[in-house]
Design a protein around this motif. Sequence first.
Motif, PDB file in Angstrom:
ATOM      1  N   CYS A  93       0.819  -1.224   0.000  1.00  0.00           N
ATOM      2  CA  CYS A  93       0.000   0.000   0.000  1.00  0.00           C
ATOM      3  C   CYS A  93       0.845   1.264   0.000  1.00  0.00           C
ATOM      4  O   CYS A  93       0.410   2.307  -0.471  1.00  0.00           O
ATOM      5  N   GLY A  94       2.065   1.198   0.551  1.00  0.00           N
ATOM      6  CA  GLY A  94       2.944   2.365   0.572  1.00  0.00           C
ATOM      7  C   GLY A  94       2.585   3.407   1.621  1.00  0.00           C
ATOM      8  O   GLY A  94       3.235   4.452   1.712  1.00  0.00           O
ATOM      9  N   CYS A  96       0.982   2.384   5.039  1.00  0.00           N
ATOM     10  CA  CYS A  96       0.795   1.872   6.407  1.00  0.00           C
ATOM     11  C   CYS A  96       2.117   1.964   7.180  1.00  0.00           C
ATOM     12  O   CYS A  96       3.170   2.197   6.597  1.00  0.00           O
ATOM     13  N   CYS A  99       4.864  -0.269   5.702  1.00  0.00           N
ATOM     14  CA  CYS A  99       5.414   0.271   4.459  1.00  0.00           C
ATOM     15  C   CYS A  99       6.308   1.481   4.737  1.00  0.00           C
ATOM     16  O   CYS A  99       7.384   1.607   4.153  1.00  0.00           O
TER      17      CYS A  99
END
Length: 342
Positions: A93-94, A96, A99
């Motif tokens: 997702c980039g 959370c 991430c």
Amino acid sequence: MKAILFHQHGGPEVLKYTDAPEPMLRTGDVLVRVKACALNHLDLWVRRGLPNVPIPLPHIPGSDVAGEIAKIGADVTTIRVGQRVVLAPLVSCGKCPACLAGLDNHCRQATNLGYLVDGGCAEFVRAPEVNCLPYPENLNWEEAAAIPLVFQTAWHMLITRAELQPGEDILILGAGSGVGSAAIQIAKFFGARVITVAGSDEKLAKAKELGADQVINYKTQKIRDEVRRITNKRGVDIVFEHVGSVTWEDSLASLAPTGRLVTCGATTGYDAKVDLRFLFSRQLSLLGSYMGTKSELHAVLKLVATGKLKPIVDHVFPLAEAATAHAYLESSSQFGKVVLSV
Ligand SMILES: [Zn+2]
């Protein structure tokens, strides 16, 4: 575009070479003209179907892609059309906490190209900009596609999870597999003594060419006995597991006191027993490992570009022959990667 598509789960025969719509480009994505896509055991699991994993159908498989940028989304700033790239397989997702910490393989929304999203067994694949990695110019398309998933997995297992140290003894199962042939090279690069296992003398000879110090033929030798003999009854510091049920008991029995077993898969089955007395009295560690991070893959690619690590391509099939390629991978007769040329 032409693609390999399956409409239902099953054997290799469900894979059809057919027309499919070109992927829609979103603003942060790139469209890659695929030149080569390497196969993994994951492709076999995805094709057969996994309990409780709703793979969207019809589906385009394929996680390991090398190709050329055909189009870029409006928000893409670091990649240009025409650039050659290798794609990181993990799409996260980039956003959370995992991430943001660079631990994209811990992202709860992470999936692989070709797993819950369409993959690279096609003329075009869509991927996020951040999945574009520098192309190692010393490699051809098929070699470049053979790197990402197995090298990232082996690196995460050995370096991040098992914390391999120079001079340690390591038992690497499945020398002929993609992940095994990657692990042999990484372990040697970090100064370990490598004992590896395969089912034919031909594969073992190739493993020695890759740098393995000692080899075991599991069809004619008992793994744990050979490990004891080679290590003077001590056992190994690390066991690199991905085979599962068939080798599990030998793997545990091959560990030295305070040894670590690291595993990323269970190709032959996931039922395994652990004698807890053995686990605590010998102070063993059992480590799970899943994929790897993009930053680890950047480290791998630097070593690939300078020739320190090299992808091993066993066989290249044309995209249209994906079903034959799947059947070949299932036969376990390969040494290294099976790759589709697009
Ligand atoms: Zn995330």
